[in-house]
Design a protein around this motif. Structure first.
Motif, PDB file in Angstrom:
ATOM      1  N   SER A  59       0.856  -1.193   0.177  1.00  0.00           N
ATOM      2  CA  SER A  59       0.112  -0.016  -0.010  1.00  0.00           C
ATOM      3  C   SER A  59       0.855   1.070  -0.098  1.00  0.00           C
ATOM      4  CB  SER A  59      -0.996   0.002   1.236  1.00  0.00           C
ATOM      5  OG  SER A  59      -1.574   1.208   1.247  1.00  0.00           O
ATOM      6  N   THR A  60       1.862   1.444   0.891  1.00  0.00           N
ATOM      7  CA  THR A  60       2.978   2.339   0.782  1.00  0.00           C
ATOM      8  C   THR A  60       3.372   2.571  -0.377  1.00  0.00           C
ATOM      9  OG1 THR A  60       3.147   2.182   3.354  1.00  0.00           O
ATOM     10  CG2 THR A  60       4.712   3.250   2.227  1.00  0.00           C
ATOM     11  N   LEU A  61       4.000   1.470  -0.925  1.00  0.00           N
ATOM     12  CA  LEU A  61       4.765   1.546  -2.327  1.00  0.00           C
ATOM     13  C   LEU A  61       3.841   2.099  -3.251  1.00  0.00           C
ATOM     14  CD1 LEU A  61       7.551   1.056  -3.741  1.00  0.00           C
ATOM     15  CD2 LEU A  61       6.547  -1.255  -4.179  1.00  0.00           C
ATOM     16  N   ASN A  62       2.712   1.774  -3.369  1.00  0.00           N
ATOM     17  CA  ASN A  62       1.656   2.189  -4.339  1.00  0.00           C
ATOM     18  C   ASN A  62       1.526   3.751  -4.170  1.00  0.00           C
ATOM     19  OD1 ASN A  62       1.292  -0.261  -5.717  1.00  0.00           O
ATOM     20  ND2 ASN A  62      -0.289  -0.872  -4.285  1.00  0.00           N
ATOM     21  N   CYS A  63       1.392   4.181  -2.701  1.00  0.00           N
ATOM     22  CA  CYS A  63       1.256   5.751  -2.627  1.00  0.00           C
ATOM     23  C   CYS A  63       2.312   6.422  -3.054  1.00  0.00           C
ATOM     24  CB  CYS A  63       0.709   5.669  -1.334  1.00  0.00           C
ATOM     25  SG  CYS A  63      -0.895   5.298  -0.767  1.00  0.00           S
ATOM     26  N   VAL A  64       3.570   5.828  -2.705  1.00  0.00           N
ATOM     27  CA  VAL A  64       4.699   6.379  -3.137  1.00  0.00           C
ATOM     28  C   VAL A  64       4.827   6.711  -4.658  1.00  0.00           C
ATOM     29  CG1 VAL A  64       7.164   6.446  -3.098  1.00  0.00           C
ATOM     30  CG2 VAL A  64       5.901   5.956  -0.996  1.00  0.00           C
TER      31      VAL A  64
END
Length: 133
Positions: A59-64
């Motif tokens: 999820s964090t990687l997708n947001c970044v």
């Protein structure tokens, strides 16, 4: 921890764009809103610590990734605004911009110095004039 997380709106964009099999449940009954319905494999991952980490990391990687895309789009708009080639690397652009600003500041100081010298000369010429009555 909150500063590294995307807003709910950004998460929803990521989920709808990259994981269309996931759905957002926005029911207002209960304590939490915007619960995510996960596919079966994600349900299993939720039962282990490493699985929870993997889901959070994804999820964090997708947001970044979304933020990087936004930064690249904004930089491209900036290059267009200044009339530069869209393929110009960031370091070249900002070096050029910094050089321009330094040269502009030097030119401005020269103009200010010349204006002050001219004003001093005018004041001195005014003092040399005899007073007439």
């Amino acid at each position: 921890e909150e500063s590294t997380r995307c807003s709910k709106e950004e998460e929803n964009k990521v989920i709808s764009r990259q994981a269309p099999e996931c759905s957002i449940d926005s029911s207002s009954s209960g304590g939490e809103s915007d619960q995510i319905s996960l596919p079966k494999e994600d349900d299993y991952l939720q039962t282990t610590n490493i699985g929870k980490f993997a889901i959070e990391a994804d999820s964090t990687l997708n947001c970044v990734s979304l933020m990087l895309d936004n930064a690249n789009d904004t930089f491209s708009d900036l290059l267009n605004y200044f009339g530069e080639d869209e393929d110009m690397p960031t370091n070249v652009f900002f070096t050029t911009l910094n050089r321009f600003l330094s040269m502009f500041e030097c030119a401005r100081e020269d103009v200010d110095r010349k204006d002050r010298a001219k004003l001093r000369q005018e004041k001195m010429a005014e003092k040399r004039k005899p007073l007439s009555k």
